[in-house]
Design a protein around this motif. Structure first.
Motif, PDB file in Angstrom:
ATOM      1  N   THR A 195       0.867  -1.169   0.000  1.00  0.00           N
ATOM      2  CA  THR A 195       0.000   0.000   0.000  1.00  0.00           C
ATOM      3  C   THR A 195       0.905   1.221   0.000  1.00  0.00           C
ATOM      4  O   THR A 195       2.031   1.170   0.476  1.00  0.00           O
ATOM      5  CB  THR A 195      -0.972   0.017   1.197  1.00  0.00           C
ATOM      6  N   GLY A 196       0.408   2.297  -0.577  1.00  0.00           N
ATOM      7  CA  GLY A 196       1.193   3.526  -0.605  1.00  0.00           C
ATOM      8  C   GLY A 196       0.473   4.610  -1.370  1.00  0.00           C
ATOM      9  O   GLY A 196      -0.499   4.355  -2.077  1.00  0.00           O
ATOM     10  N   HIS A 197       0.978   5.797  -1.219  1.00  0.00           N
ATOM     11  CA  HIS A 197       0.369   6.945  -1.876  1.00  0.00           C
ATOM     12  C   HIS A 197       0.573   6.890  -3.387  1.00  0.00           C
ATOM     13  O   HIS A 197       1.539   6.321  -3.880  1.00  0.00           O
ATOM     14  CB  HIS A 197       0.969   8.240  -1.340  1.00  0.00           C
ATOM     15  N   ALA A 233     -15.944   2.915  -2.218  1.00  0.00           N
ATOM     16  CA  ALA A 233     -16.235   1.608  -1.608  1.00  0.00           C
ATOM     17  C   ALA A 233     -15.428   0.504  -2.287  1.00  0.00           C
ATOM     18  O   ALA A 233     -14.931  -0.413  -1.627  1.00  0.00           O
ATOM     19  CB  ALA A 233     -17.727   1.314  -1.690  1.00  0.00           C
ATOM     20  N   ALA A 234     -15.262   0.589  -3.596  1.00  0.00           N
ATOM     21  CA  ALA A 234     -14.491  -0.424  -4.332  1.00  0.00           C
ATOM     22  C   ALA A 234     -13.020  -0.397  -3.910  1.00  0.00           C
ATOM     23  O   ALA A 234     -12.405  -1.450  -3.732  1.00  0.00           O
ATOM     24  CB  ALA A 234     -14.622  -0.201  -5.834  1.00  0.00           C
ATOM     25  N   PHE A 235     -12.450   0.795  -3.745  1.00  0.00           N
ATOM     26  CA  PHE A 235     -11.067   0.887  -3.287  1.00  0.00           C
ATOM     27  C   PHE A 235     -10.917   0.307  -1.884  1.00  0.00           C
ATOM     28  O   PHE A 235      -9.967  -0.434  -1.609  1.00  0.00           O
ATOM     29  CB  PHE A 235     -10.577   2.342  -3.300  1.00  0.00           C
ATOM     30  N   CYS A 236     -11.861   0.600  -1.014  1.00  0.00           N
ATOM     31  CA  CYS A 236     -11.819   0.051   0.353  1.00  0.00           C
ATOM     32  C   CYS A 236     -11.909  -1.470   0.326  1.00  0.00           C
ATOM     33  O   CYS A 236     -11.159  -2.154   1.028  1.00  0.00           O
ATOM     34  CB  CYS A 236     -12.944   0.639   1.200  1.00  0.00           C
ATOM     35  N   SER A 294      -3.093  12.441   6.897  1.00  0.00           N
ATOM     36  CA  SER A 294      -4.184  11.737   7.565  1.00  0.00           C
ATOM     37  C   SER A 294      -5.353  11.522   6.616  1.00  0.00           C
ATOM     38  O   SER A 294      -5.484  12.194   5.597  1.00  0.00           O
ATOM     39  CB  SER A 294      -4.636  12.524   8.802  1.00  0.00           C
ATOM     40  N   HIS A 295      -6.171  10.572   6.948  1.00  0.00           N
ATOM     41  CA  HIS A 295      -7.401  10.245   6.218  1.00  0.00           C
ATOM     42  C   HIS A 295      -7.149   9.701   4.815  1.00  0.00           C
ATOM     43  O   HIS A 295      -8.021   9.792   3.960  1.00  0.00           O
ATOM     44  CB  HIS A 295      -8.353  11.445   6.165  1.00  0.00           C
ATOM     45  N   SER A 296      -6.000   9.129   4.597  1.00  0.00           N
ATOM     46  CA  SER A 296      -5.729   8.553   3.280  1.00  0.00           C
ATOM     47  C   SER A 296      -6.136   7.085   3.270  1.00  0.00           C
ATOM     48  O   SER A 296      -6.237   6.441   4.313  1.00  0.00           O
ATOM     49  CB  SER A 296      -4.243   8.686   2.927  1.00  0.00           C
ATOM     50  N   GLY A 297      -6.353   6.562   2.068  1.00  0.00           N
ATOM     51  CA  GLY A 297      -6.659   5.138   1.939  1.00  0.00           C
ATOM     52  C   GLY A 297      -5.505   4.287   2.444  1.00  0.00           C
ATOM     53  O   GLY A 297      -5.718   3.221   3.036  1.00  0.00           O
ATOM     54  N   THR A 298      -4.282   4.759   2.225  1.00  0.00           N
ATOM     55  CA  THR A 298      -3.111   4.032   2.709  1.00  0.00           C
ATOM     56  C   THR A 298      -3.111   3.964   4.231  1.00  0.00           C
ATOM     57  O   THR A 298      -2.875   2.907   4.812  1.00  0.00           O
ATOM     58  CB  THR A 298      -1.821   4.702   2.190  1.00  0.00           C
ATOM     59  N   GLU A 299      -3.392   5.087   4.876  1.00  0.00           N
ATOM     60  CA  GLU A 299      -3.438   5.120   6.342  1.00  0.00           C
ATOM     61  C   GLU A 299      -4.502   4.131   6.866  1.00  0.00           C
ATOM     62  O   GLU A 299      -4.257   3.395   7.821  1.00  0.00           O
ATOM     63  CB  GLU A 299      -3.754   6.536   6.815  1.00  0.00           C
ATOM     64  N   LYS A 300      -5.649   4.087   6.219  1.00  0.00           N
ATOM     65  CA  LYS A 300      -6.711   3.168   6.641  1.00  0.00           C
ATOM     66  C   LYS A 300      -6.307   1.713   6.404  1.00  0.00           C
ATOM     67  O   LYS A 300      -6.636   0.834   7.201  1.00  0.00           O
ATOM     68  CB  LYS A 300      -8.005   3.494   5.898  1.00  0.00           C
ATOM     69  N   THR A 301      -5.588   1.455   5.318  1.00  0.00           N
ATOM     70  CA  THR A 301      -5.124   0.095   5.033  1.00  0.00           C
ATOM     71  C   THR A 301      -4.119  -0.355   6.083  1.00  0.00           C
ATOM     72  O   THR A 301      -4.190  -1.492   6.567  1.00  0.00           O
ATOM     73  CB  THR A 301      -4.511   0.021   3.619  1.00  0.00           C
ATOM     74  N   VAL A 302      -3.198   0.527   6.467  1.00  0.00           N
ATOM     75  CA  VAL A 302      -2.220   0.192   7.512  1.00  0.00           C
ATOM     76  C   VAL A 302      -2.936  -0.082   8.838  1.00  0.00           C
ATOM     77  O   VAL A 302      -2.630  -1.057   9.526  1.00  0.00           O
ATOM     78  CB  VAL A 302      -1.168   1.313   7.664  1.00  0.00           C
TER      79      VAL A 302
END
Length: 157
Positions: free
Chosen positions: A6-8, A109-112, A134-142
């Motif tokens: 995962t990453g930006h 939702a698909a990305f999540c 903060s609040h990035s998809g990467t942060e949520k994945t981690v």
């Protein structure tokens, strides 16, 4: 064993692949991939977005050239994800498996769903991200990977 990434998508220097920042990040990414290979990982899962996903998949494919046991899976959030990105399409053509994870109508939702799938399938997560975003998809994945008890290798750009 399996490892996902995962990453930006973008960093301030993303358009300059000759920059020292990019070179350092790639060196760290190479070390992390080599580290998980020594732990027995041969199956890698990438989300195939521009940025870290693409860079990681390219690095895995380089190793696969010398070690055909390595398996690269591309987990797409939806079927036409990055269909206009030549680099992403090139990686998909070389992957062992391209898996469309979601049928969600909402792209978010698909990305999540894609990120949860990658973590749920893996033992290790390699995360390349800025902890200050903060609040990035990467942060949520981690955060989800921590909750699931995965080993996490963090690379700070």
């Amino acid at each position: 064993m399996k490892c996902c990434f995962t990453g930006h998508r973008y960093f301030p220097w993303s358009s300059d692949l000759e920059s020292s920042e990019y070179q350092v990040l790639i060196e760290r990414l190479d070390r992390a991939i080599d580290q998980v290979l020594t732990k027995g990982v041969i199956h890698f899962i990438c989300g195939n977005a521009v940025g870290v996903d693409t860079w990681a998949a390219e690095r895995v494919l380089q190793r696969k050239a010398n070690n055909p046991e390595i398996f690269l899976e591309i987990a797409l959030p939806f079927s036409d994800h990055n269909r206009h990105e030549p680099g992403c399409q090139n990686i998909q053509s070389k992957a062992d498996l391209v898996h469309v994870v979601s049928t969600e109508k909402s792209r978010i939702a698909a990305f999540c769903e894609r990120n949860i799938y990658m973590v749920d399938q893996s033992n290790i997560l390699i995360a390349v991200y800025d902890k200050n975003r903060s609040h990035s998809g990467t942060e949520k994945t981690v955060a989800y990977a921590r909750k699931q008890g995965l080993e996490i290798i963090e690379i700070q750009p």
